[in-house]
Design a protein around this motif. Sequence first.
Motif, short mmCIF file in Angstrom:
data_model
loop_
_atom_site.label_atom_id
_atom_site.label_comp_id
_atom_site.label_asym_id
_atom_site.label_seq_id
_atom_site.Cartn_x
_atom_site.Cartn_y
_atom_site.Cartn_z
N GLY A 62 16.64 20.80 30.80
CA GLY A 62 16.45 21.69 31.93
C GLY A 62 16.00 23.06 31.47
O GLY A 62 15.93 23.34 30.28
N HIS A 63 15.71 23.91 32.43
CA HIS A 63 15.22 25.25 32.14
C HIS A 63 16.32 26.11 31.50
O HIS A 63 17.50 25.89 31.76
N VAL A 64 15.89 27.10 30.72
CA VAL A 64 16.84 28.00 30.08
C VAL A 64 17.70 28.70 31.13
O VAL A 64 17.21 29.04 32.22
N ALA B 224 29.07 23.77 36.74
CA ALA B 224 29.61 23.69 35.38
C ALA B 224 30.68 24.75 35.20
O ALA B 224 31.69 24.54 34.53
N LEU B 225 30.46 25.90 35.85
CA LEU B 225 31.39 27.02 35.72
C LEU B 225 32.73 26.72 36.38
O LEU B 225 33.79 26.90 35.79
N LYS B 226 32.69 26.25 37.63
CA LYS B 226 33.93 25.98 38.38
C LYS B 226 34.40 24.54 38.19
O LYS B 226 35.35 24.10 38.83
N ILE C 102 22.31 19.12 40.14
CA ILE C 102 21.99 20.38 40.79
C ILE C 102 23.18 21.30 40.53
O ILE C 102 24.26 21.11 41.10
N ASN C 103 22.97 22.26 39.65
CA ASN C 103 24.07 23.09 39.12
C ASN C 103 24.19 24.42 39.88
O ASN C 103 23.31 24.80 40.64
N LYS C 104 25.28 25.08 39.63
CA LYS C 104 25.58 26.42 40.17
C LYS C 104 25.71 26.41 41.69
O LYS C 104 25.34 27.39 42.36
#
Length: 370
Positions: free
Chosen positions: A86-88, A224-226, A186-188
């Motif tokens: 995936g993108h940076v 990923a964070l939560k 689909i993150n964040k």
Amino acid sequence: PEAITVQELSKRMGEKGADLVKTLFKMDMMVTVNQTIDADTAELLVEEFGHIVKRVSEADVEIDTNKDVDPEETLKPRAPVVTIMGHVDHGKTSLLDALRGTDVVAGEAGGITQHIGAYKVTTKDGAEITFLDTPGHEAFTEMRARGANVTDIVILVVAADDGLMPQTIEAINHTKAAGVPMIVAINKIDKDGANPQKIRERLLEHEVIVEAMSGDVQDVEVSALKKLNLDKLLDAIALQAELLELKANPDRAAEGTVVEAKLDKGRGPVATILVNRGTLKVGDVFVVGTESGKVRALIDDKGKQVKTAGPASPVEVLGLSGVPSAGETLSVVENEARAREVASYRQEQATSRRTAIAPANLDTMFSALA
Ligand code: GDP
Ligand code: MG
């Protein structure tokens, strides 16, 4: 074409390199001992010295991995190998760390997590999944360029607040070119402004049709964070893996791929090997690229010393003669003589390629000087 350095040929003939150079000079060829001559010239030269010619072809020495296909009845299910792309800044590293945290056996081992380039997770349902810990499509394409197709499934990470970016599209293209199935993460989704539906729509433009859009590519909304929906992502991987019916023969001489390798101050050359088939054992003799060795120790991704490593297991191998390159194949062989034979043959081939220049003949040499 086959070629050999004058030096190597002199060693094999038991003659002085300088004598070979002299004889080549008489044959109208100006070469130094470090230069390469082709097989026909070598044959003439050898005969000139009254030796008998024995050409050794690649097929005589090389390990033919295509020849010994494992019979169907020897195959057993194995874990899928997953690469995250995936993108940076879209969260590849965060997701790899979060997924690693879901491992139910890591706690038992009580070990400090070792970053060895790949790790294995056991889900609460008992499914095993191996993740390549070297995110980014560079690693993926580099490995593929070396003929190593170790990835079974690609997780495409797209940040819901950012959308499809250049590296996202590159990752889609690489994955399609490799013919590897994809799962979209689909993150964040915890962020304000996250718009997963927009991502699904944009993916259509690149012919990635997710299930929510009536396609067959699985998509999972995560953070990923939560640590949201990680179990859903693991389920999606397990489902995809089931469809692929991944199998390998665990009861044979091991074959694996170098995921990463380095020279460790205390331990010497160390390589992380992802076992493709067979079971790698302490004491096994092997060739890997132009290096050879004997397995002195195996260390798993939890930092634990193990005696064996089966298909789809990443393991650190100690006991190498030197540092191999990522993407190279490790093959266990019968004995050390065989390992040395293959390794030295490959070293010669590599040297020939490096020094391969057409030996200048005297006429061209002199015309060049005139
Ligand atoms: P990479 O470049 O793809 O490896 O991305 P990173 O994992 O390094 O993440 C980039 C930034 O996004 C970091 O500041 C992360 O903390 C942040 N990040 C990653 N995943 C999430 C998420 O699910 N939610 C939020 N809010 N931030 C995230
Ligand atoms: Mg990163």
